[in-house]
Design a protein around this motif. Sequence first.
Motif, PDB file in Angstrom:
ATOM      1  N   UNK A  37       8.244  -3.042  17.583  1.00  0.00           N
ATOM      2  CA  UNK A  37       8.194  -1.583  17.527  1.00  0.00           C
ATOM      3  C   UNK A  37       6.749  -1.141  17.337  1.00  0.00           C
ATOM      4  N   UNK A  38       6.478   0.112  17.623  1.00  0.00           N
ATOM      5  CA  UNK A  38       5.162   0.710  17.373  1.00  0.00           C
ATOM      6  C   UNK A  38       5.355   2.069  16.717  1.00  0.00           C
ATOM      7  N   UNK A  39       4.591   2.320  15.664  1.00  0.00           N
ATOM      8  CA  UNK A  39       4.679   3.578  14.941  1.00  0.00           C
ATOM      9  C   UNK A  39       3.265   4.051  14.593  1.00  0.00           C
ATOM     10  N   UNK A  40       3.090   5.332  14.227  1.00  0.00           N
ATOM     11  CA  UNK A  40       1.748   5.833  13.862  1.00  0.00           C
ATOM     12  C   UNK A  40       1.287   5.273  12.519  1.00  0.00           C
ATOM     13  N   UNK A  41      -0.024   5.129  12.390  1.00  0.00           N
ATOM     14  CA  UNK A  41      -0.637   4.737  11.122  1.00  0.00           C
ATOM     15  C   UNK A  41      -1.315   5.951  10.506  1.00  0.00           C
ATOM     16  N   UNK A  42      -1.204   6.067   9.189  1.00  0.00           N
ATOM     17  CA  UNK A  42      -1.861   7.146   8.454  1.00  0.00           C
ATOM     18  C   UNK A  42      -3.141   6.573   7.858  1.00  0.00           C
ATOM     19  N   UNK A  43      -4.279   6.900   8.443  1.00  0.00           N
ATOM     20  CA  UNK A  43      -5.525   6.253   8.038  1.00  0.00           C
ATOM     21  C   UNK A  43      -6.374   7.095   7.102  1.00  0.00           C
ATOM     22  N   UNK A  44      -6.159   8.401   7.069  1.00  0.00           N
ATOM     23  CA  UNK A  44      -7.088   9.293   6.367  1.00  0.00           C
ATOM     24  C   UNK A  44      -6.482   9.975   5.146  1.00  0.00           C
ATOM     25  N   UNK A  45      -5.334   9.497   4.699  1.00  0.00           N
ATOM     26  CA  UNK A  45      -4.721  10.064   3.495  1.00  0.00           C
ATOM     27  C   UNK A  45      -4.948   9.123   2.319  1.00  0.00           C
ATOM     28  N   UNK A  50      -9.968   4.375   6.126  1.00  0.00           N
ATOM     29  CA  UNK A  50     -10.588   4.855   4.886  1.00  0.00           C
ATOM     30  C   UNK A  50      -9.600   5.067   3.749  1.00  0.00           C
ATOM     31  N   UNK A  51      -8.290   5.047   4.044  1.00  0.00           N
ATOM     32  CA  UNK A  51      -7.307   5.196   2.966  1.00  0.00           C
ATOM     33  C   UNK A  51      -7.285   3.980   2.044  1.00  0.00           C
ATOM     34  N   UNK A  52      -7.802   2.846   2.514  1.00  0.00           N
ATOM     35  CA  UNK A  52      -7.758   1.621   1.714  1.00  0.00           C
ATOM     36  C   UNK A  52      -9.161   1.155   1.351  1.00  0.00           C
ATOM     37  N   UNK A  53      -9.446   1.104   0.069  1.00  0.00           N
ATOM     38  CA  UNK A  53     -10.690   0.557  -0.453  1.00  0.00           C
ATOM     39  C   UNK A  53     -10.323  -0.363  -1.610  1.00  0.00           C
ATOM     40  N   UNK A  54     -10.557  -1.667  -1.442  1.00  0.00           N
ATOM     41  CA  UNK A  54     -10.156  -2.604  -2.481  1.00  0.00           C
ATOM     42  C   UNK A  54      -8.660  -2.600  -2.697  1.00  0.00           C
ATOM     43  N   UNK A  55      -7.893  -2.464  -1.624  1.00  0.00           N
ATOM     44  CA  UNK A  55      -6.444  -2.295  -1.735  1.00  0.00           C
ATOM     45  C   UNK A  55      -5.734  -3.643  -1.612  1.00  0.00           C
ATOM     46  N   UNK A  56      -4.857  -3.981  -2.579  1.00  0.00           N
ATOM     47  CA  UNK A  56      -4.157  -5.279  -2.559  1.00  0.00           C
ATOM     48  C   UNK A  56      -2.959  -5.246  -1.609  1.00  0.00           C
ATOM     49  N   UNK A  57      -3.232  -5.205  -0.323  1.00  0.00           N
ATOM     50  CA  UNK A  57      -2.175  -5.001   0.662  1.00  0.00           C
ATOM     51  C   UNK A  57      -1.135  -6.117   0.631  1.00  0.00           C
ATOM     52  N   UNK A  58      -1.574  -7.375   0.597  1.00  0.00           N
ATOM     53  CA  UNK A  58      -0.614  -8.479   0.610  1.00  0.00           C
ATOM     54  C   UNK A  58       0.320  -8.414  -0.596  1.00  0.00           C
ATOM     55  N   UNK A  59      -0.227  -8.157  -1.775  1.00  0.00           N
ATOM     56  CA  UNK A  59       0.591  -8.106  -2.986  1.00  0.00           C
ATOM     57  C   UNK A  59       1.598  -6.965  -2.929  1.00  0.00           C
ATOM     58  N   UNK A  60       1.200  -5.812  -2.396  1.00  0.00           N
ATOM     59  CA  UNK A  60       2.109  -4.660  -2.322  1.00  0.00           C
ATOM     60  C   UNK A  60       3.242  -4.912  -1.332  1.00  0.00           C
ATOM     61  N   UNK A  79     -10.336  -9.789   2.382  1.00  0.00           N
ATOM     62  CA  UNK A  79     -10.390 -11.118   1.784  1.00  0.00           C
ATOM     63  C   UNK A  79      -9.060 -11.818   2.047  1.00  0.00           C
ATOM     64  N   UNK A  80      -9.016 -12.770   2.979  1.00  0.00           N
ATOM     65  CA  UNK A  80      -7.746 -13.424   3.293  1.00  0.00           C
ATOM     66  C   UNK A  80      -7.219 -14.277   2.151  1.00  0.00           C
ATOM     67  N   UNK A  81      -8.079 -14.656   1.226  1.00  0.00           N
ATOM     68  CA  UNK A  81      -7.640 -15.493   0.108  1.00  0.00           C
ATOM     69  C   UNK A  81      -6.888 -14.689  -0.944  1.00  0.00           C
ATOM     70  N   UNK A  82      -7.325 -13.463  -1.190  1.00  0.00           N
ATOM     71  CA  UNK A  82      -6.677 -12.632  -2.206  1.00  0.00           C
ATOM     72  C   UNK A  82      -5.718 -11.611  -1.596  1.00  0.00           C
ATOM     73  N   UNK A  83      -5.807 -11.397  -0.286  1.00  0.00           N
ATOM     74  CA  UNK A  83      -4.952 -10.408   0.360  1.00  0.00           C
ATOM     75  C   UNK A  83      -5.404  -8.982   0.134  1.00  0.00           C
ATOM     76  N   UNK A  84      -6.684  -8.806  -0.200  1.00  0.00           N
ATOM     77  CA  UNK A  84      -7.218  -7.471  -0.489  1.00  0.00           C
ATOM     78  C   UNK A  84      -7.996  -6.935   0.710  1.00  0.00           C
ATOM     79  N   UNK A  85      -7.693  -5.699   1.107  1.00  0.00           N
ATOM     80  CA  UNK A  85      -8.470  -5.002   2.124  1.00  0.00           C
ATOM     81  C   UNK A  85      -9.650  -4.357   1.408  1.00  0.00           C
ATOM     82  N   UNK A  86     -10.866  -4.697   1.829  1.00  0.00           N
ATOM     83  CA  UNK A  86     -12.034  -4.349   1.018  1.00  0.00           C
ATOM     84  C   UNK A  86     -12.585  -2.959   1.321  1.00  0.00           C
ATOM     85  N   UNK A  87     -13.034  -2.745   2.551  1.00  0.00           N
ATOM     86  CA  UNK A  87     -13.701  -1.465   2.847  1.00  0.00           C
ATOM     87  C   UNK A  87     -13.705  -1.211   4.360  1.00  0.00           C
ATOM     88  N   UNK A  88     -12.539  -1.009   4.968  1.00  0.00           N
ATOM     89  CA  UNK A  88     -12.470  -0.907   6.427  1.00  0.00           C
ATOM     90  C   UNK A  88     -12.871   0.482   6.939  1.00  0.00           C
TER      91      UNK A  88
END
Length: 334
Positions: free
Chosen positions: A37-45, A97-107, A84-93
């Motif tokens: 499937x494909x859906x929209x991403x919310x990048x700026x909230x 911009x909605x994710x800075x130091x976000x623990x995506x894998x853990x969530x 960081x693929x080791x910790x699963x954290x999105x650092x500063x994409x």
Amino acid sequence: MRVQAETKNPWVVGVDIGGTKIAAGLVGRHGEIKTQIRTPMVANREAKDGLAAVVSAIDLLFANDPKTQGLISGIGICAPGPLDPNTGVVINPPNLPCWRGFPLAAEIEKAYGVPVKIENDANAAALAEAHWGAGRGYDHIFYTGLGTGIGTGIVFDGHIYNGRTGAAAEGGHMSIDYRGPRCGCGKPGCIEILAAGPAIARRARAKLASEGGRSSLLEAANGNIEAVTSEMVGRACAAGDPLAKQVLQETVELLSLWLSNIVDLLEPDVVIIGGGVAAMLAPFFGDIANGIAKYCIISRCREIPLLRAHYGEDAGIAGGAALCLESVQPVTAK
């Protein structure tokens, strides 16, 4: 929706997150994509909104194929870096911009109760090609995805080479001209600023403006030079347009020089090219191989095949899935 994982579960979920869209698919242990499937991403909230968009996409995937809800063993996610693929954290994409130091894998793991891994898209695509695609049967693989940007991935003995901190293999930001135009990364003359899709379009527009003459590109752009895109260049070249062919031949020369540096540095078993630009350059693969041989120091470089990637626009889904299937072993080298 929480999913119970079992070691014999036959499916994994591959998720490809971009700045504007999310693609998710159920992938089997042989790399087959069962449904997607494909859906929209919310990048700026806010961060929670971006997370909700990913969860919604995965839930929609399960809703479209309810029988597989309890049959997945993991979720693999391709996300824009740095991460960081080791910790699963999105650092500063920059594109998220909605994710800075976000623990995506853990969530995501908290939401579904199965192991979750994240990687950048080129690394993951390289792994998918190694296990199931054009790289099957090779131990040492160099992959590049040519599109709006140029991403690269390196796979050694069935494993992604991440470097010391997980940030390795940024081959698209290797400079081949210190006097060249400045790339978005800040360096001059990166191959990305010179040979990715936008660069192809820029060269075509510059030639149309300076050389004039007749070209089917003008007709495709309704007479507006600024409307010319790389996709138009590819179609015009396929139809025999001389100006478009010249633009792609210049791109081939740039890529040949860059790839000769890669081959001299890594001497991989195979070089794999994917992404949207790869399709328009497919007729020029022989020219690229000849160019690599012209520039390479390694005398046996012609023994290294140059192959088109197996996965096209589904590379992110397959790549995400490949991150999860640790039980998949690389086959013996050719």
